[in-house]
Design an enzyme around this catalytic site. Sequence first.
Site, short mmCIF file in Angstrom:
data_model
loop_
_atom_site.label_atom_id
_atom_site.label_comp_id
_atom_site.label_asym_id
_atom_site.label_seq_id
_atom_site.Cartn_x
_atom_site.Cartn_y
_atom_site.Cartn_z
CD GLU A 96 0.64 12.24 11.86
OE1 GLU A 96 1.06 10.94 11.73
OE2 GLU A 96 0.91 13.07 10.95
NE ARG A 98 -3.83 19.77 17.69
CZ ARG A 98 -4.42 20.50 16.48
NH1 ARG A 98 -5.82 20.84 16.65
NH2 ARG A 98 -3.58 21.02 15.42
CD GLU A 129 -23.49 33.50 10.77
OE1 GLU A 129 -24.68 33.58 11.64
OE2 GLU A 129 -23.27 33.21 9.77
CG ASN A 130 -18.00 30.79 15.67
OD1 ASN A 130 -18.99 30.69 16.31
ND2 ASN A 130 -17.04 30.35 16.16
NE ARG A 133 -21.88 31.98 18.70
CZ ARG A 133 -21.38 30.80 18.84
NH1 ARG A 133 -20.83 29.88 18.06
NH2 ARG A 133 -21.71 30.39 20.26
#
Length: 300
Positions: A96, A98, A129-130, A133
């Site tokens: 909130e 931000r 999964e991210n 990377r």
Amino acid sequence: MTKAIKKQALGRGLSALLKDPNNDIKSADDKNAEQVVGNIIELDLDFIEINPFQPRSNFNEEALNELASSIKELGVIQPITVRKLDFNKYQLISGERRMRASKIAGLTTIPAYVRLANDNESLVMALVENIQRHDLDPIEIALSYQRLIDEIQLTQEQMSERVGKKRSTITNYLRLLKLDPIIQTGIRDGFISMGHGRALISVENQDDQADIYQKIISRNLSVRETEQLVKEYQEKGQQTATGKAPKPSVTPHTDKVSDLAAKIAVKIDVKVGANGKGKLTIPFKSEADLARILELLQGS
């Protein structure tokens, strides 16, 4: 810069996908839902409503204005998280401050993670999964870890098992999020490394953090040189707090060391521990300077 442009383009593309009435994604089981889960999306601020169950109701106006100024200069570093309620209708889950600061800064859109119905396990899989990377910067990895804590309530031990990383490694990444936003941006843009960031974490004063950061950039300091600079700042702060300079190491040979330093025209650093052991350091500026010092020492 290229990475930032690609991220923004991706966010706009996914935002357009959510705005298509013929492709209204509401659940993790819907078509194209996998493109949304775990990704950053540029959302119109007008489409987001405040969570009525948000426990926090008072926001420091000065702090909000400072954050708004930072957002004008750097953008929103950490995306907010929202829940999709209906077509072009979202409810804020976290971020909130931000969101409010973005409105003050005059933004019309904000980067956001969108939560869908029954997407919990899908989100975990997408984030894990991210993290695996190889093209992610340290701040992106830290933000993914933080999401697993905030949104999935995973402990650091559970995360360690899911992503195959040591718990201490996860902790080191998460600590980067305590750095000043300007320094986080510097890490994301590759101006400094994660090692530099870890050295800066121990500096509590953000003005000192920023000062050291500028020195790292201007002098192209290594991580080790940064650690030494941080140590000097901390000693300076201790001196200011106590009103006394740290006591120099004193040995029965202090006078002889002073005489030697005067002879070779170099400041000699002597450190002596309680057990009598220590280290004597004689710096030199070049190979020629080293040869000069050695010649003088041999002639002693």
